[in-house]
Design a protein around this motif. Sequence first.
Motif, short mmCIF file in Angstrom:
data_model
loop_
_atom_site.label_atom_id
_atom_site.label_comp_id
_atom_site.label_asym_id
_atom_site.label_seq_id
_atom_site.Cartn_x
_atom_site.Cartn_y
_atom_site.Cartn_z
N LYS A 293 37.69 42.16 -17.78
CA LYS A 293 37.49 40.59 -18.28
C LYS A 293 38.90 40.03 -17.38
N ASN A 294 38.63 38.80 -16.79
CA ASN A 294 39.74 38.08 -16.10
C ASN A 294 40.40 39.06 -15.14
N ILE B 39 42.82 40.30 -12.43
CA ILE B 39 43.95 39.41 -11.53
C ILE B 39 44.10 40.14 -10.34
N HIS C 245 48.64 32.63 -16.36
CA HIS C 245 47.74 33.44 -17.33
C HIS C 245 48.95 33.80 -18.75
N THR D 43 48.38 41.35 -20.09
CA THR D 43 48.32 40.39 -18.85
C THR D 43 49.50 40.86 -17.92
#
Length: 554
Positions: A344-345, A347, A377, A405
């Motif tokens: 998900k998301n 980078i 983020h 993250t």
Amino acid sequence: MYASPSSSSSSKSIRFFGGESVRSLKANSKRLPRYAAALTAARFSARGTTIEEDEEKEEQMKDLRIDQKGIVSDAGVYETKEEKMFLKNAIQLKGGKNAFILGIETSCDDTACAIVTKSGHVVSEAIKSQVSIHENWGGVVPTLAKEAHQNAIDDVVEECLRKAGVTDVGEQVSAVAVTVGPGLSMCLRVGVRKAQKISGEYGIPIVPVHHMEAHCLVARVKEEEWNANSEEEEEEENGGVAKFPFVALLVSGGHNVLLKVEGVGRYTILGQTLDDAIGEAYDKTARLLGLPVGGGGGPALEKLAKEYEEIVLEPRREQCRKETEQEAHITDEVFEKIVRKKVKNPIRFTVPLRKRKTCDFSFAGLKTNVRLAIEKHLGAVVDESKPEQKVLPSENWDGIENRETRAAIAHAFQTAAVTHLEDRVSRALEWVESDGVSPTCLVVAGGVASNQKIRKKLLQIGANHSIDVVFPKPSWCTDNGVMVAWAGIERLNLALGVEKPVPRASEAFAKDEKDRDVQVRLKPRWPLGEMDERAIGEVKSSKVSKMARPLGSE
Ligand code: KG4
Ligand code: ZN
């Protein structure tokens, strides 16, 4: 760990640069067949000439020895053939292949020293790191570095001599090698002054060393323990693991360069960084992510990126393996793309300079990517004017959301940086091979070379080109004294640019530190070689001024 040298008879009672000892050498020459044997061996192995020619040289050598005063007072480089011959034999006579060479390194933030034998065995090492001094400043502070070198240099050299069992430097040490560039001039000066002091006091020659050459050549040092009693063994060929020619990748906080290495002093720069070095980028990224940066941020960032691999990517890989079981044709690259789609998301950062088909490097863009990702983020604001700042406070470390993250950013950075290295190294090997040069190996040195991901990827590239990849042991990858001593030995063996002993009465002994200036030329800006004609990288203009001529072209 280090064998203590037994007092070797061949290194006793002879001094080469004092009138006294020259007389004793001449008077005793008949009673010392071993020295004569050493001389003969040196003449044949080094030159392959006839006995007549060698006897003629021997006569000239005698004159040189008799003319000791001239040599001592007239500091300069061993230039003529006769002088070089004299130097070679002096070292040969002093300790043969077990002659001790002292190396001193102070070009940046490590005060380091080592004693290595002429045949390449490490006898002792000592180092004082300045990490704790600079870590809060976001980089090396020259004035603090200089002060720390000054405070440490005597102790570090002393420790090294003690570990090697040296009780009389003049008798037991044959030459002192010292880094004269590139580096911070005020730091280089501390090491050079120490070398001069030793040279003047004990009448031993100085070998000025190029810091990057030392990083490259240390891959030729044997890692086995030194045994003082191996004196009678067959003379081995100098050089350990890496044989010429080879390609070298030097990656650290200060260096980022790819080289074709064809011999001592024979380097071609295939590519270098157009902005920052990779280690610098690792350090800055680690700092912005709030990671511990003591000793460089690289290890902490690597660990966090690995965590992302293990915790986030590996379970998804497992899932994808099951799903794509039947599709045997899928390449690794496509497989990884499928894996990423499950995150998900995700980078991801662009690999630098992909359109530029050279061996140059650039890490400034990646640093910007990191900054933007942190702002986007994690909602943190990065103030670029404060290089030392930690954007994300370490206290937040265990907030799971943040941690994942942060790990994703670390992983994205490392993936792009490592791919960038892979691209450039592959091209460098292709360039060298297309020149008709067959490299024996790829040498990877510098602090960043201890990164496991980088090692794995570069080993694969080596395998693709059917060559070995040589990683010197970690303590010899970072700045150290062994590499300087060894580069000095490689130069001594070829009598390349060796300086005569500093005159005893010179300013090397001035009481006032200010008066004790350097006689050996410092070269803070000093290219290791010419640029390959395919390399189009420009170095920042401010760095071009005051540049010394490239090594090998003097
Ligand atoms: O060679 P070195 O000790 O000092 C000079 O910069 O000359 O290299 C230190 C650099 C630092 O930037 C440090 O973060 C980096 O090497 N480094 C690493 C790793 N270990 C050290 N970078 C990435 N991964 C590592 N495991
Ligand atoms: Zn270095």
